[in-house]
Design a protein around this motif. Structure first.
Motif, short mmCIF file in Angstrom:
data_model
loop_
_atom_site.label_atom_id
_atom_site.label_comp_id
_atom_site.label_asym_id
_atom_site.label_seq_id
_atom_site.Cartn_x
_atom_site.Cartn_y
_atom_site.Cartn_z
N PHE A 86 0.85 -1.19 0.00
CA PHE A 86 0.00 0.00 0.00
C PHE A 86 0.88 1.24 0.00
O PHE A 86 2.04 1.21 0.43
CB PHE A 86 -1.00 0.00 1.18
CG PHE A 86 -0.39 -0.07 2.55
CD1 PHE A 86 -0.05 1.07 3.25
CD2 PHE A 86 -0.19 -1.31 3.16
CE1 PHE A 86 0.49 1.00 4.53
CE2 PHE A 86 0.36 -1.40 4.44
CZ PHE A 86 0.69 -0.23 5.13
N VAL A 87 0.32 2.32 -0.53
CA VAL A 87 1.07 3.56 -0.67
C VAL A 87 0.22 4.73 -0.21
O VAL A 87 -1.00 4.72 -0.30
CB VAL A 87 1.52 3.78 -2.14
CG1 VAL A 87 2.59 2.79 -2.54
CG2 VAL A 87 0.33 3.71 -3.09
N PHE A 88 0.92 5.77 0.30
CA PHE A 88 0.26 7.02 0.65
C PHE A 88 1.30 8.12 0.59
O PHE A 88 2.39 7.92 0.06
CB PHE A 88 -0.46 6.93 2.01
CG PHE A 88 0.40 6.50 3.17
CD1 PHE A 88 0.85 7.42 4.10
CD2 PHE A 88 0.72 5.15 3.35
CE1 PHE A 88 1.62 7.02 5.19
CE2 PHE A 88 1.49 4.75 4.44
CZ PHE A 88 1.94 5.69 5.36
N ASN A 89 0.98 9.31 1.10
CA ASN A 89 1.82 10.47 0.83
C ASN A 89 2.33 11.15 2.09
O ASN A 89 1.83 10.93 3.19
CB ASN A 89 1.06 11.47 -0.03
CG ASN A 89 0.90 10.96 -1.45
OD1 ASN A 89 1.87 10.76 -2.16
ND2 ASN A 89 -0.34 10.71 -1.86
N ASN A 90 3.35 11.99 1.89
CA ASN A 90 4.00 12.76 2.94
C ASN A 90 3.41 14.17 2.93
O ASN A 90 3.73 14.96 2.05
CB ASN A 90 5.50 12.80 2.68
CG ASN A 90 6.28 13.53 3.75
OD1 ASN A 90 5.72 14.11 4.67
ND2 ASN A 90 7.60 13.53 3.61
#
Length: 249
Positions: A86-90
């Motif tokens: 899974f991926v998400f943001n800073n």
């Protein structure tokens, strides 16, 4: 027991409680909120994968924070398929250091500005996954995993779970639109065999400040001591009120 001795013990114990209360007030408090995650059924690339979860952010101070993600692979176990990434943001590049302190076996985390692509949903800053390992090392259908992160950086006092999930990926995207949280599924024994699934976000909830465990323990011990001394004092008063027997002549 001599009343003066009892009084001295009470004063001493109250002093311990006072110090404990001061430590509790001075200790860092975790301030956080949570958002419920669910499957965006209309935006899955293959219409196969599904998951649910909770995204919890908690700031200790302006430069330290924790992030906890609880994810469940809600695919039908009779069908199969593994949650592998899974991926998400800073948000606002606030995070300069990220450590995955607890996670299911084989999962690792990485941080890099727009470094992790998950087409057609763009490029992301934070990736958690099993790397190039066998998909069976991921979360199987029906399984859950808890992922705990320690974050270093700046500006955490002004962030929240909502801040994270308002930060979108960046192009290139191939018609899938830009997203803030996407999950990858692999080894699905039907259709294309894999899926990329964006999240929908539920209602967020605030979490009250949580004192440090050591301060709570110290306060509890002090209060227990007050209770013990008070019971001893009551017992001493009862004993002193009983008249002594007069010897027979």
């Amino acid at each position: 027991m001599d009343r003066s001795i009892v009084t001295m013990k009470i004063v001493k114990t109250l002093g311990i409680v006072g110090v404990s209360v001061l430590a509790l007030v001075a200790s860092p408090l975790a301030r956080g909120d949570s958002i419920v995650l669910s499957t965006d059924l209309n935006s899955r690339t293959e219409g196969l994968g599904s998951f649910s979860g909770v995204f919890h952010f908690s700031a200790v101070d302006d430069q330290n924070a924790s992030l906890i993600l609880e994810l469940t692979n809600t695919m039908d176990p009779a069908v199969g398929g593994y949650l592998t990434r899974f991926v998400f943001n800073n948000p606002g590049d606030a995070i300069s250091g990220l450590s995955l302190t607890s996670a299911p076996d084989d999962f690792q985390a990485a941080l890099g500005k727009n470094a992790f692509g998950l087409e057609p949903f763009g490029q992301f800053d934070i990736e958690v996954g099993i790397g190039n390992g066998r998909p069976q090392r991921g979360l199987a259908a029906g399984e859950s995993g808890r992922f705990e992160f320690a974050l270093k950086g700046s500006g955490f006092d002004s962030l929240s779970a909502v801040s994270f999930l308002e930060t979108l990926s960046v192009p290139p995207g191939d018609g899938g639109g830009l997203r803030s949280f996407v999950v990858r599924f692999q080894a699905i024994p039907t259709g294309a065999g894999s899926d990329k699934v964006p999240a929908l976000f539920g209602v967020s909830g605030s979490v009250a400040p949580i004192p440090e465990p050591a301060s709570m323990l110290s306060l509890a011990m002090g209060l227990a001591g007050v209770g013990w001394i008070a019971r001893r004092a009551r017992r001493a008063r009862r004993m002193s009120s009983i008249p002594s027997e007069v010897p027979a002549h």
